[in-house]
Design a protein around this motif. Structure first.
Motif, mmCIF file in Angstrom:
data_model
loop_
_atom_site.group_PDB
_atom_site.id
_atom_site.type_symbol
_atom_site.label_atom_id
_atom_site.label_comp_id
_atom_site.label_asym_id
_atom_site.label_seq_id
_atom_site.Cartn_x
_atom_site.Cartn_y
_atom_site.Cartn_z
ATOM 1 N N MET A 27 0.835 -1.192 0.000
ATOM 2 C CA MET A 27 0.000 0.000 0.000
ATOM 3 C C MET A 27 0.871 1.244 0.000
ATOM 4 O O MET A 27 1.964 1.252 0.584
ATOM 5 C CB MET A 27 -0.910 0.018 1.244
ATOM 6 N N LYS A 28 0.392 2.313 -0.651
ATOM 7 C CA LYS A 28 1.155 3.561 -0.694
ATOM 8 C C LYS A 28 1.354 4.150 0.699
ATOM 9 O O LYS A 28 2.349 4.827 0.959
ATOM 10 C CB LYS A 28 0.434 4.582 -1.581
ATOM 11 N N VAL A 29 0.393 3.900 1.594
ATOM 12 C CA VAL A 29 0.439 4.527 2.915
ATOM 13 C C VAL A 29 1.206 3.688 3.930
ATOM 14 O O VAL A 29 1.373 4.120 5.073
ATOM 15 C CB VAL A 29 -0.989 4.779 3.437
ATOM 16 N N ALA A 30 1.680 2.500 3.547
ATOM 17 C CA ALA A 30 2.334 1.606 4.506
ATOM 18 C C ALA A 30 3.543 2.271 5.141
ATOM 19 O O ALA A 30 3.736 2.206 6.363
ATOM 20 C CB ALA A 30 2.741 0.302 3.820
ATOM 21 N N GLY A 31 4.372 2.910 4.319
ATOM 22 C CA GLY A 31 5.572 3.558 4.844
ATOM 23 C C GLY A 31 5.240 4.640 5.847
ATOM 24 O O GLY A 31 5.873 4.726 6.913
ATOM 25 N N GLY A 32 4.240 5.463 5.542
ATOM 26 C CA GLY A 32 3.843 6.528 6.457
ATOM 27 C C GLY A 32 3.307 5.990 7.768
ATOM 28 O O GLY A 32 3.594 6.533 8.843
ATOM 29 N N ILE A 33 2.518 4.915 7.699
ATOM 30 C CA ILE A 33 1.961 4.313 8.918
ATOM 31 C C ILE A 33 3.071 3.766 9.808
ATOM 32 O O ILE A 33 3.086 4.001 11.025
ATOM 33 C CB ILE A 33 0.962 3.193 8.552
ATOM 34 N N LEU A 34 4.025 3.056 9.214
ATOM 35 C CA LEU A 34 5.128 2.493 9.994
ATOM 36 C C LEU A 34 6.007 3.593 10.584
ATOM 37 O O LEU A 34 6.470 3.482 11.733
ATOM 38 C CB LEU A 34 5.966 1.564 9.109
ATOM 39 N N LEU A 35 6.254 4.645 9.826
ATOM 40 C CA LEU A 35 7.029 5.775 10.358
ATOM 41 C C LEU A 35 6.318 6.402 11.554
ATOM 42 O O LEU A 35 6.942 6.696 12.583
ATOM 43 C CB LEU A 35 7.234 6.824 9.264
ATOM 44 N N PHE A 36 5.020 6.606 11.419
ATOM 45 C CA PHE A 36 4.245 7.224 12.502
ATOM 46 C C PHE A 36 4.262 6.343 13.755
ATOM 47 O O PHE A 36 4.521 6.840 14.865
ATOM 48 C CB PHE A 36 2.809 7.453 12.034
ATOM 49 N N LEU A 37 4.007 5.043 13.587
ATOM 50 C CA LEU A 37 3.963 4.138 14.743
ATOM 51 C C LEU A 37 5.316 4.063 15.452
ATOM 52 O O LEU A 37 5.381 4.080 16.689
ATOM 53 C CB LEU A 37 3.526 2.737 14.295
ATOM 54 N N ASN A 38 6.394 3.991 14.683
ATOM 55 C CA ASN A 38 7.724 3.926 15.296
ATOM 56 C C ASN A 38 8.107 5.239 15.960
ATOM 57 O O ASN A 38 8.825 5.251 16.962
ATOM 58 C CB ASN A 38 8.761 3.531 14.249
ATOM 59 N N SER A 39 7.630 6.355 15.412
ATOM 60 C CA SER A 39 7.902 7.658 16.033
ATOM 61 C C SER A 39 7.183 7.771 17.371
ATOM 62 O O SER A 39 7.751 8.254 18.364
ATOM 63 C CB SER A 39 7.460 8.791 15.108
ATOM 64 N N VAL A 40 5.933 7.322 17.403
ATOM 65 C CA VAL A 40 5.183 7.330 18.659
ATOM 66 C C VAL A 40 5.856 6.428 19.682
ATOM 67 O O VAL A 40 6.022 6.794 20.859
ATOM 68 C CB VAL A 40 3.721 6.884 18.422
ATOM 69 N N LEU A 41 6.273 5.235 19.250
ATOM 70 C CA LEU A 41 6.961 4.308 20.147
ATOM 71 C C LEU A 41 8.242 4.928 20.698
ATOM 72 O O LEU A 41 8.543 4.813 21.896
ATOM 73 C CB LEU A 41 7.282 3.009 19.392
#
Length: 472
Positions: A27-41
């Motif tokens: 998915m095009k948004v996969a990279g953004g989702i993973l970046l966001f989740l890891n940033s929150v973590l």
């Protein structure tokens, strides 16, 4: 794409289990989702009771030893100066592709995104310097210049469903031109003391890569080994090692061995041959025939050779540049960038968060990304169009350009990367990182609102606006 040709009853249990995972990662948004989740973590971890373990992990020494040769750096350094080289290598491949066959291949096509990117670099840097001139954070002027292409495109895919397709192309070209500017800034302004001998060795190895290119060497292994040698030379030269990734990418062959017409002709001949070989096979019992397509043990040597020939033809019809870009892109998206975010986005908030938000560095980054980016991109684009140098993308209006400017304010990956080069002081680093995270969230919200407003059907109005002027 291959899965659609596999019969439903031939699906293995592992395929059914992995299919949702594959779908997500493509998915095009996969990279953004993973970046966001890891940033929150990273943020939660860095401000939890285990905050010391966060810093201890990334500063733990990791060494590679081969005889007398030793390379020892903290884990964070291996990520930022090692794994991120692969990210910059992919950026280099994208830039070369766009120059050869994409939106940057002609002056007319490239002019608007390049001018827009220039505005998105100059204005944010100027705003940052206006706030931090003469202060301790002055060297961070390069931080708000950058755009996170993966994050921005992902947000455009989610928020801009009704936006013209040309906007995606425009944002991609703009972000690539933006990345090129950031690479130049890193190379020129964030370079340590130079080692001329190591730098000359690095350029000499790049010359060897160019010779291999001219000799039609296509093996990824050859370029990988030479690329590692170039990286080591630049690592020791004082020029930031990630620059080696971009330069090495420009040495990768972009020519195919088999032209499209030859590919079609050879492909048909090989498929016809395989068809004849299959029909000539002796008939099998129903129980054995049922499993022939699944196990492959009933293929004879001639069939196997035909399949291998077809694989070679398919390989030679693609350029090494395309194969490397496609092969590395997923790993960069699902592993390297999320790991980089986890290692670098951990802002330790000490004291009153409101006081941190009002520091010159944080305010400079926020103002640069949130206001400087859209103003610079919109203003420079408007001037270029009004002067007749270029035209707006097909179907786009000025409201769309403003929305793209807002999304370009998502600095994130590249901004975090430049932060690590600009500051050694931990307080200044945390202030800059906080500014990047806050600005990126605001940019997403503003970009979404702007795209929604731009997507609404225009009502008839008496007075002409900017959009009417653009269409005139």
């Amino acid at each position: 794409m291959v899965d659609q040709y596999v019969p439903a009853d031939a699906s293995r249990p592992i395929s059914r289990l992995t299919r949702p995972v594959k779908y997500f990662f493509h998915m095009k948004v996969a990279g953004g989702i993973l970046l966001f989740l890891n940033s929150v973590l990273a943020m939660v971890w860095a401000n939890s009771a285990w905050h010391e373990s966060y810093h201890d992990l990334w500063h733990a020494p990791v060494a590679i030893r081969l005889g007398e040769f030793t390379l020892s750096y903290p884990l964070e350094h291996w990520i930022n100066d090692g794994l991120m080289v692969i990210f910059f290598f992919v950026i280099g491949l994208e830039i070369k592709r766009e120059i050869l066959v994409g939106e940057l291949r002609s002056v007319k096509k490239a002019l608007l995104p390049i001018i827009a990117a220039l505005g998105g670099v100059v204005v944010p840097a100027g705003l940052y310097l206006a706030i931090n001139r003469g202060g301790a954070g002055e060297s961070g002027w390069g931080i708000p210049m950058a755009t996170d292409i993966a994050f921005a495109l992902g947000m455009l895919a989610i928020l801009g469903r009704r936006a013209p397709v040309s906007l995606t192309i425009f944002l991609t070209a703009l972000a690539i031109a933006d990345d090129l500017a950031a690479v130049l800034v890193i190379a020129i302004f964030y370079t340590a003391k130079l080692s001329v001998s190591s730098l000359l060795a690095g350029f000499g190895l790049l010359g060897v890569m160019m010779i291999a290119n001219r000799l039609w060497v296509r093996s990824p292994l050859v370029y990988a080994l030479l690329g590692v040698a170039v990286w080591l030379a630049f690592l020791k030269s004082g020029v930031h090692a990630t620059i080696a990734g971009v330069l090495a990418a420009f040495c990768i062959p972009a020519r195919m061995l088999v032209e499209p017409d030859t590919f079609l002709s050879a492909g048909r001949q090989l498929l016809d041959k395989f068809d004849r070989l299959t029909k000539a096979m002796p008939s099998l019992p129903e129980s054995a025939s049922k499993w022939r397509g699944r196990t492959g043990i009933f293929q004879n040597q001639h069939q196997i050779e035909t399949i291998e020939s077809l694989e070679k033809v398919c390989e030679y019809s693609q350029t090494p540049l395309q194969r490397m870009e496609r092969g590395l892109h997923l790993w960069v998206t699902i592993l390297i960038l999320p790991l980089f975010a986890l290692a670098n986005a951990g802002v330790e908030v000490i004291g009153d968060p409101r006081e941190m938000l009002l520091t010159p560095v944080t305010m400079g980054v926020v103002f640069g990304l949130v206001f400087g980016k859209p103003v610079g991109i919109f203003l420079f684009s408007w001037i270029a169009v009004k002067l007749g140098w270029c035209v707006l993308p097909a179907g786009a209006r000025w409201k769309h350009i403003l929305a793209i400017g807002c999304l370009a304010g998502i600095g994130f990956t590249m901004s975090l990367f430049i932060t690590g080069l600009a500051f050694t002081d931990r307080t200044l680093t945390n202030e800059a990182k906080l500014g990047i995270l806050v600005a990126s969230m605001i940019a997403v919200i503003l970009g979404g609102i702007a795209l929604q407003l731009a997507g609404r059907k225009e009502k008839a109005v008496c007075a002409p606006d900017l959009d009417d002027e653009a269409e005139a």
